[in-house]
Scaffold this active site. Structure first.
Site, PDB file in Angstrom:
ATOM      1  CD  GLU A  67      32.314  46.335  16.904  1.00  0.00           C
ATOM      2  OE1 GLU A  67      33.118  46.645  16.150  1.00  0.00           O
ATOM      3  OE2 GLU A  67      31.141  46.538  16.852  1.00  0.00           O
ATOM      4  CB  CYS A 111      40.947  46.989  15.180  1.00  0.00           C
ATOM      5  SG  CYS A 111      40.174  48.227  16.021  1.00  0.00           S
TER       6      CYS A 111
HETATM    7  P1  NAD Z   1      41.892  36.902  19.036  1.00  0.00           P
HETATM    8  O1  NAD Z   1      40.821  36.938  18.102  1.00  0.00           O
HETATM    9  O2  NAD Z   1      43.105  36.066  18.712  1.00  0.00           O
HETATM   10  O3  NAD Z   1      41.256  37.076  20.302  1.00  0.00           O
HETATM   11  C1  NAD Z   1      40.350  37.800  20.806  1.00  0.00           C
HETATM   12  C2  NAD Z   1      39.689  37.252  22.067  1.00  0.00           C
HETATM   13  O4  NAD Z   1      39.284  35.885  21.676  1.00  0.00           O
HETATM   14  C3  NAD Z   1      40.566  36.936  23.167  1.00  0.00           C
HETATM   15  O5  NAD Z   1      40.105  37.499  24.381  1.00  0.00           O
HETATM   16  C4  NAD Z   1      40.892  35.602  23.245  1.00  0.00           C
HETATM   17  O6  NAD Z   1      40.996  34.892  24.527  1.00  0.00           O
HETATM   18  C5  NAD Z   1      39.521  34.998  22.721  1.00  0.00           C
HETATM   19  N1  NAD Z   1      39.548  33.859  21.739  1.00  0.00           N
HETATM   20  C6  NAD Z   1      40.494  33.364  21.131  1.00  0.00           C
HETATM   21  N2  NAD Z   1      39.891  32.110  20.649  1.00  0.00           N
HETATM   22  C7  NAD Z   1      38.965  31.897  20.970  1.00  0.00           C
HETATM   23  C8  NAD Z   1      37.694  30.964  20.544  1.00  0.00           C
HETATM   24  N3  NAD Z   1      38.109  29.765  19.695  1.00  0.00           N
HETATM   25  N4  NAD Z   1      36.599  31.109  21.225  1.00  0.00           N
HETATM   26  C9  NAD Z   1      36.409  32.162  21.934  1.00  0.00           C
HETATM   27  N5  NAD Z   1      37.255  33.031  22.275  1.00  0.00           N
HETATM   28  C10 NAD Z   1      38.468  32.970  21.791  1.00  0.00           C
HETATM   29  O7  NAD Z   1      42.447  38.578  18.673  1.00  0.00           O
HETATM   30  P2  NAD Z   1      43.609  39.347  19.293  1.00  0.00           P
HETATM   31  O8  NAD Z   1      44.771  38.922  18.719  1.00  0.00           O
HETATM   32  O9  NAD Z   1      43.407  39.494  20.892  1.00  0.00           O
HETATM   33  O10 NAD Z   1      43.337  40.753  18.744  1.00  0.00           O
HETATM   34  C11 NAD Z   1      43.697  41.207  17.464  1.00  0.00           C
HETATM   35  C12 NAD Z   1      42.581  40.855  16.501  1.00  0.00           C
HETATM   36  O11 NAD Z   1      41.540  41.817  16.891  1.00  0.00           O
HETATM   37  C13 NAD Z   1      42.749  41.893  15.029  1.00  0.00           C
HETATM   38  O12 NAD Z   1      42.404  41.357  13.967  1.00  0.00           O
HETATM   39  C14 NAD Z   1      42.217  43.146  15.044  1.00  0.00           C
HETATM   40  O13 NAD Z   1      41.767  43.850  14.078  1.00  0.00           O
HETATM   41  C15 NAD Z   1      41.035  42.887  16.059  1.00  0.00           C
HETATM   42  N6  NAD Z   1      40.185  44.066  16.755  1.00  0.00           N
HETATM   43  C16 NAD Z   1      39.377  44.699  16.007  1.00  0.00           C
HETATM   44  C17 NAD Z   1      38.620  45.693  16.809  1.00  0.00           C
HETATM   45  C18 NAD Z   1      37.338  46.325  16.264  1.00  0.00           C
HETATM   46  O14 NAD Z   1      36.815  47.039  17.223  1.00  0.00           O
HETATM   47  N7  NAD Z   1      36.855  45.968  15.293  1.00  0.00           N
HETATM   48  C19 NAD Z   1      39.519  46.119  17.810  1.00  0.00           C
HETATM   49  C20 NAD Z   1      40.510  45.769  18.354  1.00  0.00           C
HETATM   50  C21 NAD Z   1      40.949  44.544  17.652  1.00  0.00           C
END
Ligand code: NAD
Length: 464
Positions: free
Chosen positions: A211, A245
């Site tokens: 997602e 998002c």
């Molecule tokens: P992010 O990708 O930085 O982090 C998301 C999660 O992944 C966190 O829990 C983090 O600890 C973990 N993570 C980070 N690096 C990792 C790795 N290398 N391996 C495994 N896990 C890892 O995202 P964010 O800054 O927390 O959220 C913002 C982003 O999320 C935006 O791009 C937004 O559009 C997207 N988002 C999408 C949805 C959806 O439903 N499609 C909903 C909310 C947010």
């Protein structure tokens, strides 16, 4: 081995050694989840607000807790029907026999959640995974430490460690988490991290639901009231200070309506979020890093000649960024190249609908598309020509809240969808069962192959 890796082992073992969760066990788990939420509304709002430096309690209740409670109740109401074996028609060639599909638990599901709706994006997939009878491990974001601690505490008080378990830790823990051989891994977060999740999962052949994010356009067609569209777009954009998002990322507005649109958005902002210095309905920016990124993007656009329109009473603040419009930003700048994820709305003027379609299609496929028109023809034209994860027509955000619609992205905005029955199926294995009747015609054909086989080939396939 870390504690969470041991917990994974015990969940994995339990999922391979006993029967899967019954209907009443699933209902009981969903009931406990529902009670956990309803009993801790204030504590959850407080923890999330602490992590954000300020998050309006109303936003947490309206955008996280309410949809979750509705989702859990929806699952409880429909679970018996979702779990039912599904009879499938048996073609004459295979008679006499019966065929059906069983929706079975996958085993152990992993969920990685982001910080922007930390509760909703951990618990909504958890609801669907529990409804489907799985054991679940959840890794919330390290950027919401107060919330994550509270979630871990509440889950451990209400679930056995081999039912649901919350894993705390930084990005290195999240990386180790993604390497566990789950039966399914659902990740919500950025497209960039999504790629590394998929790489990690591929070593175990773990199926993933991703997602992700992207630039979701809001298209205002000329037949629609500019004021009504502006109100709706500013609602979807500025709630949670744009850190959503599916927030409309930018607006495409007919060139002659741009000034009216800008005035209408700013009027709405002034009404919705008055008294900037002491406003408790407006949410702050999660971190200094994001604040700097947003300010830089606006400055870059302004330096390139775009018009920046902002709240008259804004005073520079460490954590609050008041709504801003950027009219006609450079197409190659940060604002039009990256997902904004903040309260900055680029307004892109257009002259023809074909230009709009070409513009949207020149970008990666978005998570959401918003369209404002009363013309059925224009609706079909734009929806038919511009793909996105989901669509809301004449509004914003609300397709997310529909439990009867799948929620997910397409291409770089994600793969796979969940919510309601689609979520139940996402976390279930659709297992085909074919029960042969008293006579097995195919085994009567031979070998040795003879006349009966030749006749069968001719009758069934016209093969000589
Ligand atoms: P992010 O990708 O930085 O982090 C998301 C999660 O992944 C966190 O829990 C983090 O600890 C973990 N993570 C980070 N690096 C990792 C790795 N290398 N391996 C495994 N896990 C890892 O995202 P964010 O800054 O927390 O959220 C913002 C982003 O999320 C935006 O791009 C937004 O559009 C997207 N988002 C999408 C949805 C959806 O439903 N499609 C909903 C909310 C947010």
């Amino acid at each position: 081995m870390a504690e969470f890796q041991q917990v994974f082992q015990s969940m994995h073992l339990a999922s391979r050694s006993g029967p899967e969760a019954t209907y009443s066990e699933r209902i009981d788990r969903l009931g406990r989840l529902e009670k956990l939420l309803s009993d801790n509304v204030e504590a959850l709002c407080k923890a999330i607000s602490a992590d954000f430096n300020w998050r309006s309690d109303t936003e947490t209740k309206l955008l996280e807790i309410l949809p979750l409670l509705r989702g859990i109740r929806h699952a409880k109401r429909h679970l018996a029907r979702w779990m039912k074996e599904e009879r499938r028609k048996v073609d004459l060639a295979f008679q006499p026999s019966r065929a059906w599909v069983r929706y079975e638990a996958l085993g152990v599901v992993g969920i990685i959640a982001p910080w922007n709706y930390p509760l909703a994006l951990a618990i909504a997939p958890l609801t669907d995974a529990l409804a489907a009878g799985n054991r679940v491990m959840v890794k919330p974001s390290e950027q919401t430490p107060s919330f994550s601690d509270l979630l871990a505490k509440l889950i451990s008080e209400n679930f056995a460690a081999d039912e649901v378990f919350v894993v705390l830790g930084d990005v290195s823990v999240a990386q180790d988490f993604a390497r566990l051989p789950f039966d399914h891994l659902l990740f919500t977060g950025s497209t960039e991290v999504g790629r590394s999740i998929m790489r990690a999962a591929s070593d175990n052949l773990t199926p993933v639901t991703l997602e992700l994010g992207g630039k979701s356009p809001a298209i205002v067609y000329e037949d629609f009231s500019i004021d009504a569209a502006a109100r709706s777009i500013s609602f979807g954009k500025f709630i949670n200070a744009g850190q959503t998002c599916i927030a409309p990322d930018y607006a495409l507005v007919p060139r002659q309506g741009v000034d009216q649109f800008v005035d209408a958005v700013m009027n709405h902002v002034a009404q919705a979020y008055p008294n900037p210095a002491s406003n408790r309905d407006y949410t702050s920016i999660i971190s200094e890093r994001h604040m700097v990124r947003l300010r830089n993007a606006v400055q870059e656009a302004e330096a390139a000649g775009a018009r920046v329109v902002q709240y008259a009473g804004e005073t520079p603040d460490r954590v609050m960024l008041y709504p801003k419009l950027v009219v006609d930003p450079p197409r190659d700048g940060l604002l039009m190249q990256e997902e904004i994820f903040g309260p900055v709305l680029p307004v892109v003027p257009y002259d023809t609908v074909d230009e709009v379609i070409a513009f949207v299609n020149s970008k990666p496929r978005p998570l959401a598309l918003y369209l404002f028109t009363d013309s059925e023809e224009m609706q079909s034209k734009i929806i038919g020509n511009c793909k996105s994860g989901g669509v809301t027509v004449n509004g914003t955000l609300l397709h997310y809240a529909m439990e009867n619609l799948p929620f997910g992205g397409i291409g770089p905005s994600g793969m796979g969808a969940y919510h309601g029955r689609d979520g139940f199926r996402r976390f279930s294995h659709a297992r085909a069962v074919h029960k042969i009747g008293k006579i097995n015609m195919f085994e009567k054909l031979g070998p040795p192959w003879g006349l009966l086989l030749r006749l069968t080939l001719r009758i069934l396939g016209n093969i000589r």
